[in-house]
Motif scaffolding. Structure first.
Motif, PDB file in Angstrom:
ATOM      1  N   ARG A   1       0.832  -1.200   0.000  1.00 12.51           N
ATOM      2  CA  ARG A   1       0.000   0.000   0.000  1.00 12.51           C
ATOM      3  C   ARG A   1       0.868   1.252   0.000  1.00 12.51           C
ATOM      4  N   LEU A   2       0.270   2.340  -0.379  1.00 13.26           N
ATOM      5  CA  LEU A   2       0.925   3.629  -0.320  1.00 13.26           C
ATOM      6  C   LEU A   2       0.396   4.312   0.936  1.00 13.26           C
ATOM      7  N   SER A   3       1.298   4.641   1.852  1.00 15.88           N
ATOM      8  CA  SER A   3       0.880   5.285   3.081  1.00 15.88           C
ATOM      9  C   SER A   3       1.680   6.567   3.206  1.00 15.88           C
ATOM     10  N   ASP A   4       1.000   7.691   3.127  1.00 14.55           N
ATOM     11  CA  ASP A   4       1.690   8.969   3.000  1.00 14.55           C
ATOM     12  C   ASP A   4       2.694   8.833   1.863  1.00 14.55           C
ATOM     13  N   ASN A   5       3.944   9.187   2.034  1.00 15.47           N
ATOM     14  CA  ASN A   5       4.814   9.047   0.869  1.00 15.47           C
ATOM     15  C   ASN A   5       5.652   7.777   0.897  1.00 15.47           C
ATOM     16  N   PHE A   6       5.118   6.726   1.492  1.00 19.18           N
ATOM     17  CA  PHE A   6       5.887   5.504   1.589  1.00 19.18           C
ATOM     18  C   PHE A   6       5.146   4.338   0.960  1.00 19.18           C
ATOM     19  N   LEU A   7       5.897   3.545   0.235  1.00 23.09           N
ATOM     20  CA  LEU A   7       5.338   2.305  -0.289  1.00 23.09           C
ATOM     21  C   LEU A   7       5.651   1.235   0.749  1.00 23.09           C
ATOM     22  N   GLU A   8       4.615   0.705   1.364  1.00 19.08           N
ATOM     23  CA  GLU A   8       4.826  -0.251   2.454  1.00 19.08           C
ATOM     24  C   GLU A   8       4.420  -1.653   2.033  1.00 19.08           C
ATOM     25  N   THR A   9       5.228  -2.617   2.432  1.00 21.42           N
ATOM     26  CA  THR A   9       4.830  -4.011   2.308  1.00 21.42           C
ATOM     27  C   THR A   9       4.657  -4.536   3.728  1.00 21.42           C
ATOM     28  N   LEU A  10       3.478  -5.052   4.012  1.00 21.52           N
ATOM     29  CA  LEU A  10       3.172  -5.525   5.360  1.00 21.52           C
ATOM     30  C   LEU A  10       2.706  -6.969   5.270  1.00 21.52           C
ATOM     31  N   GLU A  11       2.803  -7.650   6.390  1.00 20.01           N
ATOM     32  CA  GLU A  11       2.377  -9.038   6.403  1.00 20.01           C
ATOM     33  C   GLU A  11       1.695  -9.345   7.728  1.00 20.01           C
TER      34      GLU A  11
END
Ligand SMILES: Cc1cc2nc3c(=O)[nH]c(=O)nc-3n(C[C@H](O)[C@H](O)[C@H](O)COP(=O)(O)OP(=O)(O)OC[C@H]3O[C@@H](n4cnc5c(N)ncnc54)[C@H](O)[C@@H]3O)c2cc1C
Ligand SMILES: Nc1ncnc2c1ncn2[C@@H]1O[C@H](COP(=O)(O)O)[C@@H](O)[C@H]1O
Lengths: 273, 333
Positions: A160-170
């Motif tokens: 997902r894009l969260s603010d200006n960060f592309l995050e990979t979560l699990e």
């Protein structure tokens, strides 16, 4: 087989909003309903999991009786059953109460759920709060604004894009995600599919009493927030002509339209005293 | 151990600090509202090595800063942050909690409101204290077509997420004093179930003109490429996009992507400004679903002036300059 739940809200079709010209308010009861766009993407993501891994999909909606339409549509697209939560006592729910009712319904009808899908936000109330609050209600991990997901065994990886960060979560199932409209473009409903869904689709209707809610429970009363009023910053009078010195016209323009322009750009343009 | 006085809290959202000024904007609004309910302004900040932000928030108006500084908080994590702020709120019982409507804020605030059994209003653009001393929150719905005024009469705290840019920050003043309340990291904390696998900075996705809430369209009446540039300044102030007519694109005043109409883009802004455009059908076919249409043309009989909601008879350039000036004034306030 895993159990998926998709929370779907029926929203008024914006292009056909019937306005009350006098009060500048929306005559909601007259509006044509449709599936909230982000919910369509959430359903599509669930359908793709079903196709890839095999799954049972329950579509849930809370709303007036006519909200059944979005459940029929969901079934036509591939959901296995629909749960309609409808009761005058449920009317007037804010997100706090909506997420409470959805949680009680899911616990009752689908206690073995593995993954819950919500839209990132609705086109009418635009709060984006129901998803995160539902994950709190059910005490499960939850991620908002998911763009891509990948299920391996019981572990879900999301991007997902969260603010200006592309995050990979699990996280491990059970869990909840809310989907943006970036990917998972909804498929089209076939007419025959729609007919089938109307004739044979399995819809369960539940009231507040069926959910075992407190006999005193009323959404309008139990919601912590109160709406004081709703108003339209849109000016209804068309073709106003303004002329004169530009500076004066600008003042006139703001006098009339600071709310409307401010609403569109998300800034308070009122002249401060 | 409730504080003797009332408090308005602002969540210190410092990730992305230089682009995201919403925390500072909220501190400023909280400082305006606080005297009306006899409250103090507090910032709540979690993280690792965050002293610079403590000073920054005080310099921007925080009278107190509640702080949990711990190596495990180096990255934002939704469950841990929710639990920690819930703990602080239960201890200090703030009256109002304001959170910037960033992606993280809009995920944190609903969870926090749920834990604290209270109401939350999303994405507010205006905050006031009403005659009953309640926080009156104005939030848009239906894509800004409606505004709702919302209060939380009984539950506490009263909570709102607030759209960035709604308020103006107080200028930095390093002589300001504030109280710092250091809270220990709780010994036992539920394990974060959300595992962060990867994290990379991404430039924000460019807004597409088709989705813009505000579009500023310019036509041949802008006069020259140089004068046309002013429209970009206006669009930027409005957080919108620039659109153009065909002659403008042919003359190279604007990129072909900006073309609006039959041969170009279909747009549906809530507010459309049209500068120096005659209103040929091939152009107007591009915005059938626009909200408020404001046309500026020196010729009151131009088609564009007949179909606009507001027809402004003026020189497009002069009017554009006046509008930019007034907007700057109002946005700064
Ligand atoms: C097949 C086809 C497809 C087309 N597709 C498109 C399309 O997709 N999009 C498109 O835009 N066009 C399209 N066109 C062109 C279209 O027909 C018009 O020619 C064009 O939109 C006109 O652009 P304009 O309004 O900028 O210029 P003009 O028609 O020249 O109008 C300029 C306006 O500016 C005003 N003005 C002049 N000076 C000032 C001043 N100082 N202050 C204020 N006002 C001033 C004038 O009064 C006039 O109204 C198409 C044409 C064809 C044949
Ligand atoms: N009445 C409802 N019935 C079912 N799902 C809902 C309802 N309201 C909200 N949701 C879910 O919560 C998401 C976000 O809604 P909101 O917080 O209103 O923006 C929606 O996309 C739905 O998935």
């Amino acid at each position: 087989m895993i159990n998926l739940v998709v929370c779907i809200k029926q929203v008024p079709m914006v292009s056909e909003l019937p306005w009350d010209a006098h009060t500048g308010t929306l005559k909601r009861e007259l509006a044509e309903g449709m599936m909230n766009p982000a919910c369509g993407h959430a359903l599509e993501a669930a359908l793709q999991i079903k196709e890839k891994h095999g799954a049972h999909i329950t579509a849930v909606t809370m709303g007036p009786p006519m909200a059944e339409e979005v459940l029929r549509e969901a079934i036509a697209l591939g959901a296995d059953r629909g749960i309609l939560l409808t009761d005058p006592r449920m009317a007037g729910a804010d997100t706090f109460v909506t997420s409470y009712i959805l949680a009680r319904a899911i616990e009752k009808i689908c206690p073995n759920f593995d993954l819950i899908f919500c839209g990132c936000q609705t086109s009418d109330s635009e709060t984006a709060q129901v998803g995160p609050q539902l994950s709190e209600e059910l005490d499960i991990p939850g991620a908002a604004n998911v763009e891509k997901l990948d299920l391996t065994g019981r572990s879900l990886r999301i991007q997902r894009l969260s603010d200006n960060f592309l995050e990979t979560l699990e996280f491990d199932l059970p869990g909840l995600i809310t989907l943006t409209t970036q990917h998972y473009e909804p498929r089209h409903v076939s007419l025959s599919g729609m007919q089938q869904a109307f004739e044979f689709g399995e819809i369960v209707t539940l009231t507040a009493a069926d959910l075992g809610l407190d006999p005193e429970f009323k959404s309008a009363k139990n919601s912590p927030t109160r709406i004081l009023d709703v108003f339209s910053p849109v000016a209804q009078n068309k073709n106003i002509v303004m002329k004169g010195a530009p500076k004066k016209i600008v003042e006139q323009l703001f006098l009339k339209f600071d709310d409307k322009i401010g609403g569109a750009i998300g800034k308070d343009l009122k002249e401060k005293t | 151990m409730m504080d003797a006085e009332r408090n308005i809290w602002v969540f210190g959202d410092y990730r992305n600090y230089f682009q995201n000024r919403v925390t500072l904007q909220l501190l400023s609004r909280a400082a305006d509202l606080a005297p009306k309910i006899n409250a103090r302004v507090g910032a709540v900040i979690l993280g690792s090595h965050i002293n610079e932000y403590v000073n920054e928030y005080i310099a921007h108006g925080a009278q107190k800063v509640y702080l949990i500084d711990h190596p495990s908080l180096a990255r934002y994590s939704i469950e841990t942050y929710t639990t920690l702020i819930e703990g602080l709120a239960r201890k200090y019982l703030p009256d109002i909690v304001l959170v910037g409507a960033t992606s993280f804020g809009r995920e944190l605030a609903p969870r926090l409101a749920k834990r604290l059994d209270t109401g939350l209003t999303a994405d507010c653009i205006r905050l006031d204290i009403n005659a009953d001393g309640l926080l009156e929150q104005t939030a848009p719905s239906f894509g800004g077509n409606l505004l709702a005024r919302i209060v939380t009469p009984v539950s506490r705290p009263q909570m709102a997420t607030v759209r960035p840019g709604s308020f103006q920050e107080i200028p930095h003043d390093s002589s300001r004093q504030g109280m710092v309340i250091c809270e220990p990291m709780p010994k036992k904390l539920p394990k974060e179930r959300m595992r962060l696998i990867n994290y990379e900075r991404k430039p924000p996705r460019g807004q597409r003109i088709e989705e813009a809430r505000v579009v500023v369209c310019g036509g041949r009446g802008m006069g020259s490429k140089n004068k046309f540039r002013k429209l970009y300044e206006l669009a930027q102030l409005l957080g919108g996009e620039v659109g153009a007519t065909r002659p403008v694109v042919y003359s190279g005043w604007a990129d072909p992507e900006a073309l609006v109409g039959q041969a170009g883009k279909q747009i549906k802004p809530q507010v459309l400004f049209s500068f120096g455009i005659s209103g040929a059908i091939q152009h107007t076919a591009g915005f059938n679903n626009a909200g408020l249409v404001i046309a500026v043309n020196k010729n009151p009989n131009a088609t564009m002036m007949k179909i606009a909601d507001v027809a402004i008879v003026a020189d497009a350039n002069q009017f554009c300059s006046s509008l930019i000036k007034e907007l700057k004034k109002r946005i700064r306030n």
